[in-house]
Design a protein around this motif. Structure first.
Motif, short mmCIF file in Angstrom:
data_model
loop_
_atom_site.label_atom_id
_atom_site.label_comp_id
_atom_site.label_asym_id
_atom_site.label_seq_id
_atom_site.Cartn_x
_atom_site.Cartn_y
_atom_site.Cartn_z
N UNK A 126 37.13 42.60 36.88
CA UNK A 126 36.90 43.07 38.29
C UNK A 126 38.71 43.48 38.35
N UNK A 127 39.46 44.40 39.55
CA UNK A 127 40.40 44.74 39.31
C UNK A 127 41.38 44.34 40.44
N UNK A 128 40.09 43.72 41.40
CA UNK A 128 41.31 43.79 42.51
C UNK A 128 40.65 41.85 43.02
N UNK A 129 41.45 40.93 44.12
CA UNK A 129 40.47 40.00 44.93
C UNK A 129 41.29 40.26 46.61
N UNK A 130 39.93 39.37 47.03
CA UNK A 130 40.30 39.51 48.58
C UNK A 130 40.82 37.68 49.65
N UNK A 131 41.86 38.27 49.58
CA UNK A 131 42.33 36.83 49.87
C UNK A 131 42.67 37.40 51.48
N UNK A 132 42.39 35.48 52.35
CA UNK A 132 42.43 35.58 53.33
C UNK A 132 44.33 34.57 54.24
N UNK A 133 44.89 34.45 55.00
CA UNK A 133 45.61 33.20 54.40
C UNK A 133 46.23 34.08 55.97
N UNK A 134 46.96 33.54 56.54
CA UNK A 134 48.24 33.40 57.16
C UNK A 134 49.39 34.30 57.17
N UNK A 135 49.72 35.72 57.90
CA UNK A 135 50.60 36.97 57.39
C UNK A 135 52.17 36.21 56.43
N UNK A 136 52.36 35.10 56.71
CA UNK A 136 53.92 34.34 56.29
C UNK A 136 53.76 33.95 54.69
N UNK A 137 51.66 33.47 54.59
CA UNK A 137 51.91 32.80 53.50
C UNK A 137 51.37 33.23 52.17
N UNK A 138 50.86 34.86 52.43
CA UNK A 138 50.41 35.87 51.68
C UNK A 138 51.55 35.99 50.73
N UNK A 139 50.99 35.83 49.26
CA UNK A 139 51.93 36.37 48.51
C UNK A 139 52.34 37.71 48.38
N UNK A 140 53.48 38.39 47.96
CA UNK A 140 53.79 39.83 47.97
C UNK A 140 52.72 40.05 46.51
N UNK A 141 52.58 39.98 45.96
CA UNK A 141 51.69 40.21 44.50
C UNK A 141 50.91 38.92 43.93
N UNK A 142 49.96 39.10 43.21
CA UNK A 142 49.01 38.63 42.18
C UNK A 142 48.54 38.56 41.11
N UNK A 143 49.69 37.56 40.67
CA UNK A 143 50.17 37.97 38.68
C UNK A 143 49.61 36.57 38.34
N UNK A 144 48.52 37.61 36.86
CA UNK A 144 48.31 36.09 36.12
C UNK A 144 49.03 36.73 34.62
N UNK A 145 49.12 34.95 34.64
CA UNK A 145 50.10 35.06 33.35
C UNK A 145 48.83 34.68 32.53
N UNK A 146 48.24 35.43 31.37
CA UNK A 146 47.07 35.86 30.67
C UNK A 146 47.60 35.48 28.51
N UNK A 147 48.32 34.30 28.90
CA UNK A 147 49.23 34.41 27.59
C UNK A 147 48.48 32.97 26.69
N UNK A 148 47.23 32.30 27.49
CA UNK A 148 46.98 31.23 26.61
C UNK A 148 44.91 31.37 26.36
N UNK A 149 44.81 32.67 26.86
CA UNK A 149 43.63 32.69 27.04
C UNK A 149 43.20 32.99 25.16
N UNK A 150 42.13 32.60 25.46
CA UNK A 150 41.83 33.10 23.41
C UNK A 150 40.82 34.51 23.20
N UNK A 151 40.03 34.01 21.96
CA UNK A 151 38.88 34.79 22.06
C UNK A 151 37.31 33.63 22.32
N UNK A 152 36.02 34.36 23.10
CA UNK A 152 35.54 33.82 24.12
C UNK A 152 36.05 33.11 25.54
N UNK A 153 37.07 32.65 25.47
CA UNK A 153 37.54 32.11 27.02
C UNK A 153 37.69 33.27 28.04
#
Length: 183
Positions: A126-153
């Motif tokens: 899935x390319x995107x996620x939906x979130x709900x929060x107060x405007x001041x708490x929203x992140x600018x971006x959702x960035x995921x570090x994938x460097x620790x994901x192995x085959x089958x994970x």
């Protein structure tokens, strides 16, 4: 990230004739909407607006200073002339920071997955996620570090570290990415 500010002034004139005159003077006609949908016509400085607009995302909260009064706002929409490389019109959504908002974020990935380095393939589900929060708490971006994901994970929505002030509306067990073995 520092709070970005766009300076504006109220205006009473509307229509094409006035909009052209505003643009000719180096400014941009704009409209600010409150949470109830009430519209107020404003004019923003072109240089100031472009500096802010080119450095934010659609979920970045800015300060809109209208005749000396500050408002928390999102840049909701812009009309852009690609030939002349200029913004023709802008819409701002003023928020109160008392009512949560729902936003959709495109998930960005950083790093190279360990499983890919071992010959696997990264499959994005899935390319995107939906979130709900107060405007001041929203992140600018959702960035995921994938460097620790192995085959089958499998990396699921629940594995994204967003903090306790943000409610994720996308199902927690939804798969974002997985690393498939080489065939």
């Amino acid at each position: 990230m520092e709070q970005m500010t766009v300076t504006a002034t109220l205006r009473n004139e509307t229509g094409k004739k006035f909009a052209k005159a505003i643009r000719a003077s180096g400014k941009i006609p704009a409209v600010m909407y409150d949470e109830n949908g009430k519209a107020t016509s404003i004019t923003v400085e072109s240089n100031n607006f472009n500096k802010v607009w080119r450095n934010i995302t659609s979920t970045t909260l800015i300060t809109l200073n209208v005749d000396g009064k500050d408002y928390d706002a999102f840049i909701r929409d812009t009309e852009y002339d690609i030939i002349n490389d200029e913004v023709l019109h802008a819409d701002f959504l003023v928020v109160s920071n008392k009512k949560p908002v729902t936003r959709t974020f495109k998930v960005q990935y950083t790093g190279t997955a360990a499983g890919v380095l071992k010959g696997g393939f990264m499959v994005k589900h899935i390319p995107e996620i939906k979130v709900k929060a107060l405007p001041k708490d929203l992140p600018a971006r959702v960035v995921v570090d994938v460097s620790k994901i192995n085959i089958g994970d499998i990396f699921c929505v629940k594995d994204i570290p967003l903090g306790d002030k943000i409610t994720v509306l996308t199902p927690a067990d939804a798969e974002l990415i997985s690393i498939a073995p080489a065939r």
